[in-house]
Design a protein around this motif. Structure first.
Motif, PDB file in Angstrom:
ATOM      1  N   GLY A  19       0.720  -1.194  -0.048  1.00 53.45           N
ATOM      2  CA  GLY A  19      -0.003   0.122  -0.083  1.00 53.45           C
ATOM      3  C   GLY A  19       0.941   1.143  -0.157  1.00 53.45           C
ATOM      4  O   GLY A  19       0.345   2.434   0.032  1.00 53.45           O
ATOM      5  N   GLN A  20       2.272   1.142  -0.116  1.00 52.28           N
ATOM      6  CA  GLN A  20       2.906   2.289   0.014  1.00 52.28           C
ATOM      7  C   GLN A  20       4.071   2.482  -1.477  1.00 52.28           C
ATOM      8  O   GLN A  20       3.461   1.506  -2.218  1.00 52.28           O
ATOM      9  CB  GLN A  20       3.979   2.316   1.112  1.00 52.28           C
ATOM     10  CG  GLN A  20       3.180   2.356   2.524  1.00 52.28           C
ATOM     11  CD  GLN A  20       4.108   2.543   3.513  1.00 52.28           C
ATOM     12  OE1 GLN A  20       5.371   2.752   3.608  1.00 52.28           O
ATOM     13  NE2 GLN A  20       3.687   2.045   4.745  1.00 52.28           N
ATOM     14  N   VAL A  21       4.644   3.283  -1.401  1.00 53.14           N
ATOM     15  CA  VAL A  21       5.343   3.296  -2.825  1.00 53.14           C
ATOM     16  C   VAL A  21       6.239   2.041  -2.981  1.00 53.14           C
ATOM     17  O   VAL A  21       6.632   1.591  -2.090  1.00 53.14           O
ATOM     18  CB  VAL A  21       6.516   4.576  -2.940  1.00 53.14           C
ATOM     19  CG1 VAL A  21       5.488   5.689  -2.600  1.00 53.14           C
ATOM     20  CG2 VAL A  21       7.273   4.730  -1.815  1.00 53.14           C
ATOM     21  N   GLY A  22       6.601   1.758  -4.228  1.00 53.06           N
ATOM     22  CA  GLY A  22       7.624   0.716  -4.220  1.00 53.06           C
ATOM     23  C   GLY A  22       8.178   0.661  -5.724  1.00 53.06           C
ATOM     24  O   GLY A  22       8.183   1.946  -6.408  1.00 53.06           O
ATOM     25  N   VAL A  46      -2.091   6.213  -6.686  1.00 52.45           N
ATOM     26  CA  VAL A  46      -2.547   6.796  -8.014  1.00 52.45           C
ATOM     27  C   VAL A  46      -2.166   7.954  -8.485  1.00 52.45           C
ATOM     28  O   VAL A  46      -1.665   8.490  -9.736  1.00 52.45           O
ATOM     29  CB  VAL A  46      -4.150   6.933  -7.932  1.00 52.45           C
ATOM     30  CG1 VAL A  46      -4.967   7.726  -9.103  1.00 52.45           C
ATOM     31  CG2 VAL A  46      -4.981   5.412  -7.372  1.00 52.45           C
ATOM     32  N   ARG A  47      -1.896   8.806  -7.206  1.00 48.60           N
ATOM     33  CA  ARG A  47      -1.238  10.138  -7.528  1.00 48.60           C
ATOM     34  C   ARG A  47      -0.807  10.778  -6.098  1.00 48.60           C
ATOM     35  O   ARG A  47      -1.288  10.359  -5.184  1.00 48.60           O
ATOM     36  CB  ARG A  47      -2.439  11.369  -7.952  1.00 48.60           C
ATOM     37  CG  ARG A  47      -1.849  12.649  -8.213  1.00 48.60           C
ATOM     38  CD  ARG A  47      -3.246  13.472  -8.556  1.00 48.60           C
ATOM     39  NE  ARG A  47      -4.044  13.100  -9.772  1.00 48.60           N
ATOM     40  CZ  ARG A  47      -3.685  13.092 -11.034  1.00 48.60           C
ATOM     41  NH1 ARG A  47      -2.873  13.757 -11.341  1.00 48.60           N
ATOM     42  NH2 ARG A  47      -4.414  12.524 -11.936  1.00 48.60           N
ATOM     43  N   GLY A  48       0.561  11.294  -6.339  1.00 42.66           N
ATOM     44  CA  GLY A  48       1.152  11.945  -5.162  1.00 42.66           C
ATOM     45  C   GLY A  48       1.848  13.111  -5.769  1.00 42.66           C
ATOM     46  O   GLY A  48       2.262  13.151  -6.714  1.00 42.66           O
ATOM     47  N   HIS A  49       2.102  13.797  -4.695  1.00 41.49           N
ATOM     48  CA  HIS A  49       3.045  15.250  -4.769  1.00 41.49           C
ATOM     49  C   HIS A  49       3.783  15.396  -3.653  1.00 41.49           C
ATOM     50  O   HIS A  49       3.496  14.973  -2.562  1.00 41.49           O
ATOM     51  CB  HIS A  49       2.020  16.349  -4.867  1.00 41.49           C
ATOM     52  CG  HIS A  49       1.096  16.372  -6.109  1.00 41.49           C
ATOM     53  ND1 HIS A  49       1.352  16.829  -7.457  1.00 41.49           N
ATOM     54  CD2 HIS A  49      -0.266  15.703  -6.251  1.00 41.49           C
ATOM     55  CE1 HIS A  49       0.375  16.383  -8.352  1.00 41.49           C
ATOM     56  NE2 HIS A  49      -0.776  15.894  -7.679  1.00 41.49           N
ATOM     57  N   LEU A  66      -2.555   9.927  -2.924  1.00 41.57           N
ATOM     58  CA  LEU A  66      -3.856   8.954  -3.136  1.00 41.57           C
ATOM     59  C   LEU A  66      -3.677   7.689  -3.627  1.00 41.57           C
ATOM     60  O   LEU A  66      -3.033   7.437  -4.494  1.00 41.57           O
ATOM     61  CB  LEU A  66      -4.776   9.865  -4.192  1.00 41.57           C
ATOM     62  CG  LEU A  66      -6.001   9.379  -4.582  1.00 41.57           C
ATOM     63  CD1 LEU A  66      -7.057   9.072  -3.524  1.00 41.57           C
ATOM     64  CD2 LEU A  66      -6.703   9.782  -5.940  1.00 41.57           C
ATOM     65  N   LYS A  67      -4.235   6.752  -2.713  1.00 45.89           N
ATOM     66  CA  LYS A  67      -4.014   5.314  -3.219  1.00 45.89           C
ATOM     67  C   LYS A  67      -5.116   4.776  -3.773  1.00 45.89           C
ATOM     68  O   LYS A  67      -6.323   5.393  -4.048  1.00 45.89           O
ATOM     69  CB  LYS A  67      -3.752   4.598  -1.782  1.00 45.89           C
ATOM     70  CG  LYS A  67      -2.785   4.794  -1.124  1.00 45.89           C
ATOM     71  CD  LYS A  67      -2.376   3.751  -0.199  1.00 45.89           C
ATOM     72  CE  LYS A  67      -3.410   3.617   0.734  1.00 45.89           C
ATOM     73  NZ  LYS A  67      -3.107   2.276   1.771  1.00 45.89           N
TER      74      LYS A  67
END
Length: 116
Positions: A19-22, A46-49, A66-67
């Motif tokens: 569920g986190q960045v990979g 889905v989208r990160g900043h 946003l996941k």
């Protein structure tokens, strides 16, 4: 001081918790006059900043993402910019969630054009 991050694409070298960045997440960095920001997406994100500052080889920024399940989360990260022997850039990161429990470390490295 390592070169500018502006326009570089970086990716984690290892997967974090589910569920986190990979390794499928891609960060596109921008840098101007001591400001740094990036957009990221891939994997469960889905989208990160992220947005923050650079002083020398130290980045200090906050991130929001946003996941795929519709949940959002945010946190704070401090990174050290390292230039690798082959000229690519590595960020050695220490992060902590602010919207939920958890903290840790991670490494992201510049990906070459054919790896985007």
């Amino acid at each position: 001081m390592a070169r500018s991050l502006d326009g570089l694409v970086l990716a984690p070298v290892a997967d974090q918790a589910p569920g986190q960045v990979g390794t499928r997440t891609r960060f596109t960095y921008h840098e101007k006059d001591g400001e740094v920001w990036a957009e990221y997406t891939g994997g469960d994100v889905v989208r990160g900043h992220l947005v923050g500052t650079r002083e020398g080889d130290r980045l200090d920024f906050r991130y929001v993402q946003l996941k795929g399940d519709g949940t959002t989360s945010s946190g704070h990260c401090v990174s050290t910019v390292v230039e690798l022997p082959d000229g690519r850039v590595r960020l050695e990161e220490s992060w902590e969630w602010e919207s939920q429990a958890g903290s840790g470390t991670s490494v992201v490295e510049q990906v070459t054009a054919h790896e985007h």
